[in-house]
Scaffold this active site. Structure first.
Site, mmCIF file in Angstrom:
data_model
loop_
_atom_site.group_PDB
_atom_site.id
_atom_site.type_symbol
_atom_site.label_atom_id
_atom_site.label_comp_id
_atom_site.label_asym_id
_atom_site.label_seq_id
_atom_site.Cartn_x
_atom_site.Cartn_y
_atom_site.Cartn_z
ATOM 1 N N ASP A 10 0.896 -1.148 0.000
ATOM 2 C CA ASP A 10 0.000 0.000 0.000
ATOM 3 C C ASP A 10 0.935 1.198 0.000
ATOM 4 O OD1 ASP A 10 -1.461 2.279 0.902
ATOM 5 O OD2 ASP A 10 -3.057 0.923 1.473
ATOM 6 N N HIS A 11 0.953 1.935 -1.093
ATOM 7 C CA HIS A 11 2.015 2.946 -1.220
ATOM 8 C C HIS A 11 1.896 4.053 -0.174
ATOM 9 C CE1 HIS A 11 -0.888 5.351 -3.583
ATOM 10 N NE2 HIS A 11 -0.114 6.378 -3.331
ATOM 11 N N HIS A 24 -5.811 2.825 1.481
ATOM 12 C CA HIS A 24 -5.089 4.023 1.929
ATOM 13 C C HIS A 24 -5.714 4.675 3.176
ATOM 14 C CE1 HIS A 24 -3.231 3.245 -1.787
ATOM 15 N NE2 HIS A 24 -3.965 4.006 -2.563
HETATM 16 C C1 BG6 Z 1 -4.025 5.083 -6.001
HETATM 17 C C2 BG6 Z 1 -5.407 5.186 -6.576
HETATM 18 O O1 BG6 Z 1 -3.898 3.902 -5.254
HETATM 19 O O2 BG6 Z 1 -3.775 6.204 -5.149
HETATM 20 C C3 BG6 Z 1 -5.551 6.482 -7.354
HETATM 21 O O3 BG6 Z 1 -5.666 4.085 -7.441
HETATM 22 C C4 BG6 Z 1 -5.182 7.665 -6.483
HETATM 23 O O4 BG6 Z 1 -6.869 6.631 -7.858
HETATM 24 C C5 BG6 Z 1 -3.830 7.458 -5.807
HETATM 25 O O5 BG6 Z 1 -5.145 8.812 -7.310
HETATM 26 C C6 BG6 Z 1 -3.576 8.540 -4.773
HETATM 27 O O6 BG6 Z 1 -2.265 8.453 -4.285
HETATM 28 P P1 BG6 Z 1 -1.507 9.728 -3.712
HETATM 29 O O7 BG6 Z 1 -0.212 9.202 -3.224
HETATM 30 O O8 BG6 Z 1 -1.382 10.689 -4.857
HETATM 31 O O9 BG6 Z 1 -2.382 10.288 -2.629
#
Ligand code: BG6
Length: 508
Positions: free
Chosen positions: A192-193, A255
């Site tokens: 989960d990034h 997230h």
């Molecule tokens: C991704 C989603 O996992 O996270 C995207 O699939 C979203 O739709 C993105 O835009 C948001 O990531 P961050 O790091 O820009 O908040």
């Protein structure tokens, strides 16, 4: 967890390994995985014996793949690209053709890995699945059938899986069951990034490395928690993905729940993967299961209409390429959840996320209960505002504490002021992709920042009533909002009903 800038005494260089990338020609590999590997190489955090094996679905020469990855690196690198670092990184890059549709094609990969063992003594293998979710299972099965996931003689095998992990509770359980037939939990790295973001990791440190927050971090002192991930981007070219997914599936069980779990978890007894992931899983499992009727009452889903965001004109979601003209898929979701345990009973957690909104903002805001007013009854003060502690993740990485103070002057008047800590004022960090820590941790075998099966399933279990209720309701209850605003009016009503208000998404 590491600091990608310097190698200090606590940072160990990972074991030698072959880094096998499935989907190497795709967007994720070009945009994030390769630039992150480059940054690790530049920081001296890759092992001396390291090989990238790019798996392609069509026969591709290694030379061609290297040129393609180099082009991608130049486009997406977060730092100026130095030729000698790139040469070292791509030094023993090989392109291998393998396709789960043709299980025999895995032989080439086996031969390549064996060659790395013989020539360089590399016996550890990391398989990174940078592929669409439908390919997770077939690729893992292909690797499993070829015996490539079996750990032996101290040689490790690790499988990195990107999101989305399932599309609902049942499919997530199924995927976990399928993968756990092929590999052990300690070999699985579910990404989960959000957990790669410094400020997200800092929630643990803020809570548990300071004596002053934990004593008040509970229902006796906290009024409610707001978690916001608002985005200005619209669905753009991702119409077909988004029609299957929607804002809730795309953002919440992963997230937003990672943020919620870090805020809500009990203190782990040790800073290790088992303890931290167990406490996070417990917090998510304690989210009160709602009936479908409650889920409808405690949620808002919206879809954007055309509008302006800054100087950009955004069209209707329903007119996006690959989107049905009568789609009822939500591009905005707001939920009210409660965690039914001793620490949090009665404290609402309000979560919201949406696309095509007025501002990009990711934050966790903790609102404390109001101080007793009686002392100020005889003064000019009309009301005291409630203290806020805000953990900013985007656009400002930092922490803000809002408290009341006396306005200078002969009379007692009070105003809320803000004390701000910004990461960039204190620490100098080289620009990263956000994937460095995650990839480094995979290589050193630390899965503290990765999701465990129970955590993933607890997350899906909590959102399942909303998915079910929304599916049944169809278009009924879908709230439209104009692109460039802060979402549907109904989302404000969700909090106003409880006498509360969202923080502005476009403030400082
Ligand atoms: C991704 C989603 O996992 O996270 C995207 O699939 C979203 O739709 C993105 O835009 C948001 O990531 P961050 O790091 O820009 O908040």
């Amino acid at each position: 967890m590491m600091n990608a800038d310097t190698v200090n005494a606590r940072e160990r260089i990972p074991d030698s390994c072959c880094f096998v990338i499935f989907g190497v020609t795709g967007d994720l590999a070009h945009r994030l995985v390769i630039p992150a590997l480059y940054n690790l190489e530049e920081s001296g955090l890759l092992p001396e014996k390291f090989c990238i094996v790019g798996v392609t679905r069509t026969e591709t020469q290694s030379k061609t793949l290297k040129a393609d990855l180099m082009k991608g690196l130049e486009k997406h690198a977060t730092r100026p690209v130095k030729q000698e670092i790139a040469d070292k990184l791509f030094g023993c890059l090989t392109s291998i053709h393998a396709d789960p549709g043709d299980p025999k094609s895995v032989e080439g990969l086996k031969v390549q890995l064996e060659k790395a063992r013989k020539d360089k003594g590399i016996t550890n293998h990391l398989f990174y699945l940078a592929v669409p979710p439908g390919a997770f299972k077939p690729i893992s099965e292909m690797l499993g059938a070829a015996g490539l996931l079996k750990e032996k003689d101290d040689a490790w095998r690790r499988l990195v899986i990107e999101k989305p992990f399932g599309t609902d509770l049942q499919s997530a359980k199924q995927l976990n069951a399928d993968l756990l037939k092929l590999a052990d939990e300690h070999q699985l790295y579910r990404i989960d990034h959000y957990l790669g973001k410094e400020t997200v990791q800092n929630i643990l440190v803020l809570r548990f490395a300071n004596g002053m927050f934990e004593p008040i971090w509970n229902r006796n002192h906290i009024d409610h928690v707001q978690i916001t991930v608002s985005e200005t981007i619209d669905v753009g070219t991702r119409g077909s993905f988004y029609e299957q997914t929607g804002a809730l599936r795309d953002m919440v069980p992963n997230h937003l729940f990672q943020l919620m779990a870090l805020v809500a978890m009990e203190p782990p007894s040790r800073f290790d993967a088992h303890s931290v992931r167990s406490e996070k899983g417990e917090a998510l499992a304690a989210i009160q299961t709602q009936t479908e009727a409650e889920a409808l009452k405690n949620s808002v889903r919206g879809q954007y209409l055309a509008g302006r965001i800054g100087d950009r004109q955004v069209g209707y979601y329903r007119q996006t390429k690959d989107v049905s003209p009568d789609s009822v898929v939500e591009t905005y979701a707001a939920l009210k959840l409660t965690i039914d345990n001793w620490r949090w009973a009665g404290v609402p957690f309000y979560l919201r996320t949406g696309k095509a909104l007025a501002a990009k903002r990711t934050e966790v805001a903790i609102r404390f209960k109001q101080a007793p007013f009686s002392m100020f009854r005889t003064t000019e003060v009309e009301r005291l505002s409630q203290n806020y502690l805000v953990i900013g993740i985007e656009p400002t990485e930092g922490i803000m504490l809002q408290f009341n103070t006396k306005v200078p002057g002969p009379q007692v008047t009070i105003d809320g002021v803000e004390m701000k800590f910004k990461y960039k004022d204190y620490f100098k960090a080289s620009p990263n992709t956000g994937y460095e820590t995650l990839i480094y941790d995979c290589m050193i075998g630390d899965n503290i920042l990765f999701q465990r099966a129970d955590g993933v399933e607890a997350g899906w279990a909590a959102v399942q009533p909303f998915l079910n209720a929304w599916k049944k309701a169809g278009g009924k209850g879908l709230a439209m909002y104009q692109a460039g605003t802060d979402g549907p009016e109904e989302a404000h009503e969700l909090l106003e009903r409880d006498g509360r208000r969202w923080r502005a998404i476009d403030g400082e």
